[in-house]
Design an enzyme around this catalytic site. Structure first.
Site, PDB file in Angstrom:
ATOM      1  N   GLU A  33      54.904  12.979 139.772  1.00 29.81           N
ATOM      2  CA  GLU A  33      53.976  13.644 138.839  1.00 29.81           C
ATOM      3  C   GLU A  33      53.184  14.726 139.571  1.00 29.81           C
ATOM      4  O   GLU A  33      52.687  14.502 140.671  1.00 29.81           O
ATOM      5  CB  GLU A  33      53.023  12.588 138.271  1.00 29.81           C
ATOM      6  CG  GLU A  33      52.632  12.815 136.848  1.00 29.81           C
ATOM      7  CD  GLU A  33      53.803  12.681 135.878  1.00 29.81           C
ATOM      8  OE1 GLU A  33      54.396  13.725 135.525  1.00 29.81           O
ATOM      9  OE2 GLU A  33      54.115  11.552 135.474  1.00 29.81           O
ATOM     10  N   THR A  35      54.361  17.276 140.908  1.00 32.17           N
ATOM     11  CA  THR A  35      55.124  17.752 142.070  1.00 32.17           C
ATOM     12  C   THR A  35      55.983  18.959 141.693  1.00 32.17           C
ATOM     13  O   THR A  35      56.491  19.640 142.561  1.00 32.17           O
ATOM     14  CB  THR A  35      56.064  16.649 142.594  1.00 32.17           C
ATOM     15  OG1 THR A  35      56.782  16.108 141.484  1.00 32.17           O
ATOM     16  CG2 THR A  35      55.296  15.529 143.282  1.00 32.17           C
ATOM     17  N   SER A  67      56.459  23.139 109.299  1.00 31.47           N
ATOM     18  CA  SER A  67      56.544  21.879 110.040  1.00 31.47           C
ATOM     19  C   SER A  67      56.242  20.697 109.132  1.00 31.47           C
ATOM     20  O   SER A  67      55.213  20.667 108.456  1.00 31.47           O
ATOM     21  CB  SER A  67      55.550  21.875 111.200  1.00 31.47           C
ATOM     22  OG  SER A  67      55.471  20.559 111.726  1.00 31.47           O
ATOM     23  N   SER A 129      56.099  17.064 123.397  1.00 34.67           N
ATOM     24  CA  SER A 129      56.502  17.592 122.098  1.00 34.67           C
ATOM     25  C   SER A 129      56.609  19.118 122.156  1.00 34.67           C
ATOM     26  O   SER A 129      57.503  19.701 121.551  1.00 34.67           O
ATOM     27  CB  SER A 129      55.549  17.139 120.999  1.00 34.67           C
ATOM     28  OG  SER A 129      54.223  17.456 121.332  1.00 34.67           O
ATOM     29  N   ASP A 174      59.422  19.402 132.178  1.00 36.49           N
ATOM     30  CA  ASP A 174      59.527  18.961 130.783  1.00 36.49           C
ATOM     31  C   ASP A 174      60.690  19.650 130.076  1.00 36.49           C
ATOM     32  O   ASP A 174      61.492  19.010 129.381  1.00 36.49           O
ATOM     33  CB  ASP A 174      58.228  19.242 130.029  1.00 36.49           C
ATOM     34  CG  ASP A 174      57.028  18.607 130.703  1.00 36.49           C
ATOM     35  OD1 ASP A 174      57.231  17.751 131.591  1.00 36.49           O
ATOM     36  OD2 ASP A 174      55.896  18.964 130.352  1.00 36.49           O
ATOM     37  N   TYR A 224      44.626  21.435 134.451  1.00 35.46           N
ATOM     38  CA  TYR A 224      45.983  21.574 134.984  1.00 35.46           C
ATOM     39  C   TYR A 224      46.071  22.837 135.837  1.00 35.46           C
ATOM     40  O   TYR A 224      46.538  22.814 136.980  1.00 35.46           O
ATOM     41  CB  TYR A 224      46.985  21.650 133.830  1.00 35.46           C
ATOM     42  CG  TYR A 224      48.428  21.634 134.271  1.00 35.46           C
ATOM     43  CD1 TYR A 224      49.136  20.447 134.338  1.00 35.46           C
ATOM     44  CD2 TYR A 224      49.080  22.809 134.630  1.00 35.46           C
ATOM     45  CE1 TYR A 224      50.460  20.424 134.748  1.00 35.46           C
ATOM     46  CE2 TYR A 224      50.398  22.806 135.039  1.00 35.46           C
ATOM     47  CZ  TYR A 224      51.079  21.607 135.091  1.00 35.46           C
ATOM     48  OH  TYR A 224      52.390  21.594 135.501  1.00 35.46           O
TER      49      TYR A 224
HETATM   50  C1  GLA Z   1      52.966  18.584 132.443  1.00 35.81           C
HETATM   51  C2  GLA Z   1      53.723  19.852 132.851  1.00 35.81           C
HETATM   52  C3  GLA Z   1      54.861  19.528 133.821  1.00 35.81           C
HETATM   53  C4  GLA Z   1      54.382  18.671 134.987  1.00 35.81           C
HETATM   54  C5  GLA Z   1      53.551  17.492 134.486  1.00 35.81           C
HETATM   55  C6  GLA Z   1      52.911  16.722 135.616  1.00 35.81           C
HETATM   56  O1  GLA Z   1      53.797  17.752 131.694  1.00 35.81           O
HETATM   57  O2  GLA Z   1      54.242  20.499 131.724  1.00 35.81           O
HETATM   58  O3  GLA Z   1      55.458  20.724 134.286  1.00 35.81           O
HETATM   59  O4  GLA Z   1      53.667  19.443 135.924  1.00 35.81           O
HETATM   60  O5  GLA Z   1      52.525  17.895 133.609  1.00 35.81           O
HETATM   61  O6  GLA Z   1      53.871  16.120 136.413  1.00 35.81           O
END
Ligand code: GLA
Length: 387
Positions: A33, A35, A67, A129, A174, A224
């Site tokens: 996570e 990373t 939607s 999502s 993701d 983030y």
């Molecule tokens: C979110 C981001 C991913 C990743 C995770 C943490 O989901 O979209 O790219 O950095 O957080 O692992």
């Protein structure tokens, strides 16, 4: 779900012409996570839950989105000539971003479309999502306009649009998981060069259980991007003393040797998480290959502690969920999953302990937070596709 989306499409936009259906899954990350923007490894799997679409080309340049998850918003209209981010465009900024990103990458979309979307990933739960919606649009555009793009390129375009259209500086995990998922497998992905391998997670005696804390703190996007900057700053300082491209290049011994070159103690902790979490991911994949699920679970638990203490992206609700999970006999490992500040935990639970896990963790969580958690015993599915 496919039939419901098609039916809704006919109701909203009319049932004539070439209407096609598509699916892109959400994901859960087992370990690795924060990373993926540090040149490290991740280990996500695609879920069988995800986002569906029915779509049809138009003769003009208009875009009409609907939607089934936000029916009160009705049809949201825009056009290929107005592909700019707008706050009031809400969720449609994600599909718009992908139309825009295709153009930026040399695949200019020639005609408008009507698209109906429906998803069964709980919104804002940290199960991607939004990434699934981006990848879904990528698959639609490739299919409808014969663009020569691979699944991995679709993932990259989705990430590009999220970074540059929606302003969320996410890594590739993701979108990659949604595009490249494989039934009963997790994807062992090296984010430094996008090399990857599938690892079977068909656990005979255990299940993957996702617990939704049903909280989402609105720090997600801003914090983030702050974490990302802190890691970049730590990397720059480390590069004064050791020849590396990313934090993922360091092993634990090297990190311990060089960490004092990072001046700020907070940045030191952030970098520590990135390095240790990457090493944990490598160890976890080896453990899984040797069928040592216990070792895998222990690394998941360590991952949570590191995300909580060193990376500071957990929250009281997720800490309670993991704490309560660790107490239940038959729980092999449990940790927060995804970006953090709410959303879900992922746990590996022995088959015959699943019911008591749900009962005990659910009751304790509700008692301590006054919030009801949701539980999903999940299956791992294939990546995005035409249906
Ligand atoms: C979110 C981001 C991913 C990743 C995770 C943490 O989901 O979209 O790219 O950095 O957080 O692992």
């Amino acid at each position: 779900m496919k039939d419901q989306v098609l039916k809704k499409f006919a109701d909203i936009f009319g049932g004539e012409g070439d209407i096609r259906t598509y699916f892109a899954p959400g994901r859960v990350n087992l370990i690795g996570e924060h990373t993926d923007y540090n040149g490290g490894h991740v280990f996500p799997c695609a879920l069988t839950m995800g986002t569906y679409a029915a779509a049809r080309k138009r003769e003009d340049r208009n875009l009409r989105f609907y939607s089934m998850n936000f029916e009160q918003e009705g049809i949201i209209e825009t056009s290929l000539d107005d592909l700019v981010y707008k706050e009031e465009a809400g969720w449609t900024n994600y599909p718009k971003g992908v139309f825009w990103a295709f153009g930026e990458k040399g695949f200019s979309v020639p005609r408008g479309m009507d698209i109906v979307i429906s998803g069964d990933i709980p919104n804002g739960s940290g199960l991607s999502s939004s990434a699934s919606l981006e990848v879904l649009i990528g698959v639609i555009l490739r299919d409808m306009f014969d663009f020569d793009v691979s699944q991995i390129e679709i993932a990259l375009i989705g990430q590009f649009s999220e970074n540059h259209f929606n302003g969320m500086n996410c890594g590739i995990m993701d979108q990659f998981a949604s595009a490249m998922g494989k039934k009963d497998c997790a994807i062992f992905l090296n984010t430094a060069d996008l090399s990857y391998e599938y690892a079977s997670v068909k656990l005979n005696h255990a299940k993957i259980v996702i617990t939704n804390s049903n909280v989402k703190h609105n720090l997600v996007g801003s914090e983030y991007n702050v974490r990302r900057q802190q890691c970049e700053s730590a990397l720059r300082q480390l590069q004064n003393v050791v020849d590396i491209q990313t934090l993922g290049d360091l092993d634990i011994e090297q990190f311990e040797q060089y960490q004092s070159s990072i001046a700020d103690p907070t940045e030191q902790k952030r970098a520590k998480h990135a390095v240790y979490e990457n090493q944990r991911t490598l160890q976890a994949v080896s453990a899984l290959k040797e069928n040592n699920i216990k070792a895998f679970g222990k690394l998941m638990n360590d991952s949570h502690v590191s995300l909580r203490d060193d990376y500071a992206v957990s929250c009281p609700e997720m800490d309670i969920l993991t704490e309560e999970a660790w107490k239940v006999p038959g729980v092999i490992g449990s940790r927060m999953t995804g970006g953090g500040f709410g959303g879900c935990t992922v746990s590996i639970v022995e088959n015959d302990a699943v019911d008591s896990f749900i009962e005990k963790v659910g009751a304790a969580y509700e008692k301590r937070t006054k919030i009801k958690a949701d539980f999903y015993v999940v299956d791992i599915g294939d990546g995005a596709r035409t249906l």
